[in-house]
Design an enzyme around this catalytic site. Structure first.
Site, short mmCIF file in Angstrom:
data_model
loop_
_atom_site.label_atom_id
_atom_site.label_comp_id
_atom_site.label_asym_id
_atom_site.label_seq_id
_atom_site.Cartn_x
_atom_site.Cartn_y
_atom_site.Cartn_z
N GLY A 12 0.77 -1.24 0.00
CA GLY A 12 0.00 0.00 0.00
C GLY A 12 0.80 1.28 0.00
N ASN A 14 1.80 3.04 -2.53
CA ASN A 14 1.22 4.01 -3.48
C ASN A 14 -0.03 4.65 -2.90
OD1 ASN A 14 2.58 4.35 -6.23
ND2 ASN A 14 2.76 2.14 -5.86
N ARG A 66 -16.13 -12.73 -11.41
CA ARG A 66 -17.25 -11.84 -11.74
C ARG A 66 -18.07 -11.50 -10.49
NH1 ARG A 66 -21.37 -9.55 -12.61
NH2 ARG A 66 -22.54 -9.41 -14.55
N ARG A 91 -4.97 -8.65 -8.73
CA ARG A 91 -5.92 -9.60 -9.28
C ARG A 91 -6.49 -9.00 -10.56
NH1 ARG A 91 -9.70 -13.86 -7.44
NH2 ARG A 91 -11.80 -13.31 -8.02
N LEU A 93 -9.02 -7.82 -13.25
CA LEU A 93 -10.42 -7.40 -13.18
C LEU A 93 -11.18 -8.00 -14.35
CD1 LEU A 93 -9.77 -3.66 -12.32
CD2 LEU A 93 -10.87 -5.34 -10.80
N ASN A 107 -4.31 2.44 -13.32
CA ASN A 107 -3.38 1.47 -12.73
C ASN A 107 -1.98 2.06 -12.78
OD1 ASN A 107 -2.44 -1.06 -11.69
ND2 ASN A 107 -1.75 -1.58 -13.75
N HIS A 109 2.08 0.83 -13.01
CA HIS A 109 2.91 -0.33 -13.34
C HIS A 109 4.38 0.08 -13.29
CE1 HIS A 109 3.79 -4.24 -14.99
NE2 HIS A 109 4.63 -3.67 -15.82
C1 GRF Z 1 3.95 -1.18 -7.25
O1 GRF Z 1 5.25 -1.43 -7.71
C2 GRF Z 1 3.00 -0.95 -8.40
O2 GRF Z 1 3.61 -0.36 -9.51
C3 GRF Z 1 2.58 -2.36 -8.75
O3 GRF Z 1 2.47 -3.01 -7.51
C4 GRF Z 1 3.33 -2.38 -6.57
C5 GRF Z 1 2.47 -1.99 -5.40
O4 GRF Z 1 3.23 -1.45 -4.35
N1 GRF Z 1 1.36 -2.35 -9.52
P1 GRF Z 1 2.48 -0.75 -3.12
O5 GRF Z 1 1.52 -1.80 -2.56
O6 GRF Z 1 1.76 0.45 -3.64
O7 GRF Z 1 3.57 -0.41 -2.16
#
Ligand code: GRF
Length: 204
Positions: A12, A14, A66, A91, A93, A107, A109
């Site tokens: 978490g 981010n 679903r 997961r 979607l 999202n 990445h």
């Molecule tokens: C991040 O590297 C994000 O880019 C990827 O999953 C990771 C999640 O990290 N999709 P956090 O849970 O936000 O620390």
């Protein structure tokens, strides 16, 4: 006031960066309406509770995709969410879920897409020997790590990096990029032409 819904499965960081940027006034007129985790043990959901946010576990264990997605969609709609941010939501979607929220799911990445989609993108990039990497915030469509790009932040790969150091340096960029992307999308001054997000002609 715009409402964000956060979906996460793990650490978490981010989510926390978005919450801190909101608290610092860097994402104006916006609040986190709900944080949803598909895993009850996700540290991110504890962090949400500690912040006094509405934190909901919608467990995905052993459940049909679903059916699980429709329960999450109901929670998000109950909280009148304007934008959904996947923040380490591990997961896939269902197409049905994506269609419920057109152009309203982001999202993040940890690579410069379209390079290295899928799991362990930083390790993939490091092993490949790229000289530049970074992160991408994109709209979610029905394909994995695929929709139109909103923000990318690039960093050089250094000779002193290993895959863990590189991942940590990319994560720092993620924490900046996500809030930038949220601001751009909520401001709404863009259109999507083909795959490209471009500023509306009247706003150029
Ligand atoms: C991040 O590297 C994000 O880019 C990827 O999953 C990771 C999640 O990290 N999709 P956090 O849970 O936000 O620390």
């Amino acid at each position: 006031m715009k409402n964000l819904g956060i979906l996460l499965s793990g650490r978490g960081s981010n989510f926390v960066a978005i919450a801190e940027n909101l608290a610092a006034g860097k994402i104006p007129n916006t609040r986190i309406a709900v944080v949803i985790s598909n895993r009850s043990t996700a540290p991110g959901i504890e962090a949400a509770k500690k912040r006094g946010l509405t934190a909901v576990v919608v467990s995905s264990k052993g459940r049909d995709r679903r059916e699980h997605d429709s329960e999450m969609a109901a929670v998000l709609k109950d909280h009148e969410v304007d934008l959904i941010c996947l923040a380490g939501y591990m997961r896939l979607l269902s197409p049905w879920f994506v269609q419920q929220f057109p152009r309203r799911i982001l999202n993040i990445h940890p690579s410069l897409l379209p390079a290295f989609p899928g799991l362990e993108a930083q390790q993939q990039a490091f092993a490949y020997g790229v000289k530049v990497s970074g992160c991408t915030v994109h709209f979610v469509d029905e394909e994995l790590d695929h929709g139109p790009i909103v923000v990318q932040r690039a960093i050089p790969v250094l000779d002193t990096d290993n895959e863990h150091i590189l991942a940590a340096r990319i994560l720092e960029q993620e924490h900046i990029a996500y809030s930038e992307a949220i601001n751009l999308v909520l401001e709404g001054k863009f259109e999507i032409i083909g795959r490209k997000m471009v500023r509306k002609i009247s706003d150029r």
